[in-house]
Motif scaffolding. Structure first.
Motif, PDB file in Angstrom:
ATOM      1  N   LYS A  38      57.983   5.682  14.702  1.00 33.44           N
ATOM      2  CA  LYS A  38      57.384   5.397  13.398  1.00 33.44           C
ATOM      3  C   LYS A  38      56.361   6.438  12.974  1.00 33.44           C
ATOM      4  N   GLU A  39      55.754   7.138  13.913  1.00 41.80           N
ATOM      5  CA  GLU A  39      54.753   8.138  13.577  1.00 41.80           C
ATOM      6  C   GLU A  39      55.083   9.449  14.283  1.00 41.80           C
ATOM      7  N   PRO A  40      54.705  10.573  13.696  1.00 40.00           N
ATOM      8  CA  PRO A  40      55.005  11.859  14.336  1.00 40.00           C
ATOM      9  C   PRO A  40      54.210  12.043  15.629  1.00 40.00           C
ATOM     10  N   VAL A  41      54.817  12.731  16.559  1.00 37.00           N
ATOM     11  CA  VAL A  41      54.183  12.991  17.855  1.00 37.00           C
ATOM     12  C   VAL A  41      54.145  14.505  18.050  1.00 37.00           C
ATOM     13  N   SER A  42      52.943  15.038  18.289  1.00 40.19           N
ATOM     14  CA  SER A  42      52.814  16.487  18.464  1.00 40.19           C
ATOM     15  C   SER A  42      52.766  16.895  19.936  1.00 40.19           C
ATOM     16  N   HIS A  43      52.251  15.994  20.801  1.00 39.18           N
ATOM     17  CA  HIS A  43      52.119  16.302  22.227  1.00 39.18           C
ATOM     18  C   HIS A  43      52.458  15.067  23.064  1.00 39.18           C
ATOM     19  N   ILE A  44      52.895  15.327  24.276  1.00 35.97           N
ATOM     20  CA  ILE A  44      53.005  14.293  25.310  1.00 35.97           C
ATOM     21  C   ILE A  44      51.917  14.629  26.324  1.00 35.97           C
TER      22      ILE A  44
END
Length: 142
Positions: A38-44
């Motif tokens: 549902k939301e963007p993810v830039s890092h793990i």
């Protein structure tokens, strides 16, 4: 059919990138895909409890895929976060995924939410899941 095509496009880069660099002895390699989050993810963000990684490490997410390499000789407890665990309000189950894994090549596909993941390639993770399933009825009694 549409989900299958999306999954295929997500996995093809993972398979091709894994052919570029082989896993070394004692190395844990994770190839992950984030599908319909549902939301963007830039890092793990990664926390490893094997003693080899101090503090929090991270990898960039590119085209909803990520690759993690950890040098370890032992079965390891890894916790992955999609938001920085250094911020206390991000330490929620919806932002994290806990794995018990051994040195191997592991595939993670998270669909719709990060902890809703399918994990393959780890015997230790399969055994950990079986233990959790057996433990669950007793945990509810407490």
């Amino acid at each position: 059919m549409r989900k299958f095509i999306i999954l295929l496009f997500a996995i093809v880069p993972l398979v091709s990138s894994s052919q570029i660099k082989k896993r070394e002895q004692g190395e844990l390699v994770i190839h992950g895909a984030l599908i319909n989050l549902k939301e963007p993810v830039s890092h793990i963000y990664i926390i490893s409890l094997d003693g080899n990684v101090d503090g929090v490490d991270s990898v960039r997410v590119v085209n909803n895929t990520y690759n993690i390499r950890v040098q370890t000789e032992i079965t390891t407890l890894l916790t992955l976060y999609i938001k920085s665990p250094l911020v206390p309000e991000n330490l929620k189950n919806k932002y994290m995924l806990t794995l018990v894994v051994e040195p191997a090549t592991i595939m993670i596909s998270s669909q719709d939410s990060f902890p809703n993941a399918k994990i393959s390639g780890s015997k230790a993770y399969r055994e950990y899941n079986m233990l959790e399933i057996q433990r669950e009825p007793y945990s509810k009694r407490i």
